[in-house]
Motif scaffolding. Sequence first.
Motif, PDB file in Angstrom:
ATOM      1  N   PHE A 157       0.811  -1.217   0.000  1.00  0.00           N
ATOM      2  CA  PHE A 157       0.000   0.000   0.000  1.00  0.00           C
ATOM      3  C   PHE A 157       0.844   1.268   0.000  1.00  0.00           C
ATOM      4  CE2 PHE A 157       0.958  -0.972   4.348  1.00  0.00           C
ATOM      5  CZ  PHE A 157       0.994   0.231   5.029  1.00  0.00           C
ATOM      6  N   LEU A 158       2.151   1.128   0.117  1.00  0.00           N
ATOM      7  CA  LEU A 158       3.048   2.279   0.098  1.00  0.00           C
ATOM      8  C   LEU A 158       3.734   2.393  -1.260  1.00  0.00           C
ATOM      9  CD1 LEU A 158       4.821   1.875   3.563  1.00  0.00           C
ATOM     10  CD2 LEU A 158       2.968   3.452   3.011  1.00  0.00           C
ATOM     11  N   THR A 159       3.958   3.606  -1.686  1.00  0.00           N
ATOM     12  CA  THR A 159       4.756   3.818  -2.892  1.00  0.00           C
ATOM     13  C   THR A 159       6.230   3.608  -2.532  1.00  0.00           C
ATOM     14  OG1 THR A 159       5.088   6.181  -2.471  1.00  0.00           O
ATOM     15  CG2 THR A 159       3.110   5.543  -3.710  1.00  0.00           C
ATOM     16  N   GLN A 160       7.064   3.435  -3.535  1.00  0.00           N
ATOM     17  CA  GLN A 160       8.490   3.267  -3.281  1.00  0.00           C
ATOM     18  C   GLN A 160       9.066   4.488  -2.574  1.00  0.00           C
ATOM     19  OE1 GLN A 160      10.172   0.482  -3.733  1.00  0.00           O
ATOM     20  NE2 GLN A 160      12.008   1.426  -2.853  1.00  0.00           N
ATOM     21  N   GLU A 161       8.587   5.644  -2.945  1.00  0.00           N
ATOM     22  CA  GLU A 161       9.044   6.891  -2.310  1.00  0.00           C
ATOM     23  C   GLU A 161       8.661   6.929  -0.838  1.00  0.00           C
ATOM     24  OE1 GLU A 161       8.656  11.761  -2.936  1.00  0.00           O
ATOM     25  OE2 GLU A 161       7.477  10.369  -4.149  1.00  0.00           O
ATOM     26  N   GLU A 162       7.437   6.478  -0.511  1.00  0.00           N
ATOM     27  CA  GLU A 162       6.980   6.470   0.885  1.00  0.00           C
ATOM     28  C   GLU A 162       7.781   5.468   1.708  1.00  0.00           C
ATOM     29  OE1 GLU A 162       2.307   7.729   0.090  1.00  0.00           O
ATOM     30  OE2 GLU A 162       2.917   5.629   0.072  1.00  0.00           O
ATOM     31  N   LYS A 163       8.064   4.298   1.120  1.00  0.00           N
ATOM     32  CA  LYS A 163       8.861   3.292   1.839  1.00  0.00           C
ATOM     33  C   LYS A 163      10.259   3.824   2.146  1.00  0.00           C
ATOM     34  CE  LYS A 163       8.087  -0.238  -0.985  1.00  0.00           C
ATOM     35  NZ  LYS A 163       8.125  -1.629  -1.497  1.00  0.00           N
ATOM     36  N   GLU A 164      10.866   4.481   1.172  1.00  0.00           N
ATOM     37  CA  GLU A 164      12.202   5.037   1.377  1.00  0.00           C
ATOM     38  C   GLU A 164      12.171   6.149   2.425  1.00  0.00           C
ATOM     39  OE1 GLU A 164      13.470   6.248  -2.476  1.00  0.00           O
ATOM     40  OE2 GLU A 164      13.802   4.186  -3.198  1.00  0.00           O
ATOM     41  N   PHE A 165      11.099   6.943   2.418  1.00  0.00           N
ATOM     42  CA  PHE A 165      10.968   8.030   3.398  1.00  0.00           C
ATOM     43  C   PHE A 165      10.851   7.461   4.813  1.00  0.00           C
ATOM     44  CE2 PHE A 165       8.650  11.079   5.980  1.00  0.00           C
ATOM     45  CZ  PHE A 165       9.312  12.269   5.697  1.00  0.00           C
ATOM     46  N   ILE A 166      10.032   6.403   4.982  1.00  0.00           N
ATOM     47  CA  ILE A 166       9.872   5.797   6.301  1.00  0.00           C
ATOM     48  C   ILE A 166      11.174   5.158   6.773  1.00  0.00           C
ATOM     49  CG2 ILE A 166       8.730   3.908   7.560  1.00  0.00           C
ATOM     50  CD1 ILE A 166       6.194   4.513   6.072  1.00  0.00           C
ATOM     51  N   THR A 187       0.318   8.856  12.927  1.00  0.00           N
ATOM     52  CA  THR A 187       1.676   8.592  12.451  1.00  0.00           C
ATOM     53  C   THR A 187       1.851   7.119  12.121  1.00  0.00           C
ATOM     54  OG1 THR A 187       2.537  10.399  13.819  1.00  0.00           O
ATOM     55  CG2 THR A 187       4.128   8.770  13.015  1.00  0.00           C
ATOM     56  N   LEU A 188       2.322   6.862  10.911  1.00  0.00           N
ATOM     57  CA  LEU A 188       2.661   5.506  10.486  1.00  0.00           C
ATOM     58  C   LEU A 188       4.173   5.355  10.593  1.00  0.00           C
ATOM     59  CD1 LEU A 188       1.837   2.762   9.096  1.00  0.00           C
ATOM     60  CD2 LEU A 188       2.338   3.907   6.924  1.00  0.00           C
ATOM     61  N   ALA A 189       4.616   4.358  11.375  1.00  0.00           N
ATOM     62  CA  ALA A 189       6.051   4.119  11.555  1.00  0.00           C
ATOM     63  C   ALA A 189       6.365   2.662  11.259  1.00  0.00           C
ATOM     64  CB  ALA A 189       6.479   4.481  12.980  1.00  0.00           C
ATOM     65  N   LYS A 190       7.636   2.345  11.225  1.00  0.00           N
ATOM     66  CA  LYS A 190       8.067   0.962  11.017  1.00  0.00           C
ATOM     67  C   LYS A 190       9.000   0.579  12.147  1.00  0.00           C
ATOM     68  CE  LYS A 190      10.110  -2.261   7.714  1.00  0.00           C
ATOM     69  NZ  LYS A 190      10.857  -2.409   6.433  1.00  0.00           N
ATOM     70  N   TRP A 191       8.622  -0.468  12.887  1.00  0.00           N
ATOM     71  CA  TRP A 191       9.435  -0.985  13.973  1.00  0.00           C
ATOM     72  C   TRP A 191       9.776  -2.431  13.660  1.00  0.00           C
ATOM     73  CZ3 TRP A 191       6.049   0.721  18.781  1.00  0.00           C
ATOM     74  CH2 TRP A 191       6.087   2.123  18.884  1.00  0.00           C
ATOM     75  N   ASN A 192      11.028  -2.700  13.403  1.00  0.00           N
ATOM     76  CA  ASN A 192      11.451  -4.066  13.120  1.00  0.00           C
ATOM     77  C   ASN A 192      10.606  -4.690  12.009  1.00  0.00           C
ATOM     78  OD1 ASN A 192      13.522  -4.028  15.135  1.00  0.00           O
ATOM     79  ND2 ASN A 192      11.924  -4.261  16.679  1.00  0.00           N
ATOM     80  N   SER A 193       9.830  -5.708  12.336  1.00  0.00           N
ATOM     81  CA  SER A 193       9.070  -6.443  11.312  1.00  0.00           C
ATOM     82  C   SER A 193       7.599  -6.048  11.271  1.00  0.00           C
ATOM     83  CB  SER A 193       9.184  -7.948  11.567  1.00  0.00           C
ATOM     84  OG  SER A 193       8.720  -8.269  12.868  1.00  0.00           O
ATOM     85  N   SER A 194       7.288  -4.842  11.709  1.00  0.00           N
ATOM     86  CA  SER A 194       5.894  -4.384  11.699  1.00  0.00           C
ATOM     87  C   SER A 194       5.804  -2.899  11.366  1.00  0.00           C
ATOM     88  CB  SER A 194       5.231  -4.612  13.060  1.00  0.00           C
ATOM     89  OG  SER A 194       5.003  -5.955  13.325  1.00  0.00           O
TER      90      SER A 194
END
Length: 237
Positions: A157-166, A187-194
């Motif tokens: 559901f994320l664009t490549q740009e959004e994934k790189e930004f996160i 806020t959407l964040a990424k912690w380890n495998s989630s």
Amino acid sequence: MEEKEDDKSYLSMKDFEERGIKIDPNWTTFRALLVAASIAFSKLVGNHLKKKKKPKEKADKNPMKEEKENPSASSGNGRKLLADAMTSHTVFDCEELVNHHQLQKKIDISDSLKEHIEKVRNGTSIMRVIQKSLYFSDVSDYHNRLSIPLKQVEQEFLTQEEKEFIEKAGKLEVLLVEPSLNICGITLAKWNSSYVLIKEWNNVKDRSKLKAGDEVQIWSFRTLEKLCLALVILRRS
């Protein structure tokens, strides 16, 4: 009276009460085991953090002797796994081990929400991100986050740009449509495998009266190419 070290290894009624969990006699054996495992892990992490605050003793013990006397300190790999599991941003709660193996009937988006997204929010590219049952940590004031394990994400559901930004910034501000159809920033964040929804999550959870065991969905859509999410409650526990 100080609690004995051995007593900290076992669960008691106090552990359930402190977390506001009422034992339901209608629980299946499997459900009861999941609840107990989640509480036990939470307690283990708490004890570990308390020990970290204590002054360190001189490392004059024989490592081989310590491993024989204390099986829990058995191997380097075992200690590393335990340490990794106790990092502050780890999302565990048995969810990654159990929930993604459960066969859930996937529910499509309701006509009313679809109409709201398309006509009121001018949304496009609607897709279901995850359907899951809420764990105790998802509705805990202390944790203040909703976990979205990567293994359970149904579509990218994320664009490549959004994934790189996160990956670089650690978080992304998005809009969330609540079950009431009101909208808020989260806020959407990424912690380890989630992925996790944080910061505003406690307020969303309280307004939606969410409880452990509730089955929910997260949907994503785009408004003027900006990522938005929608929270749906499928079933109350």
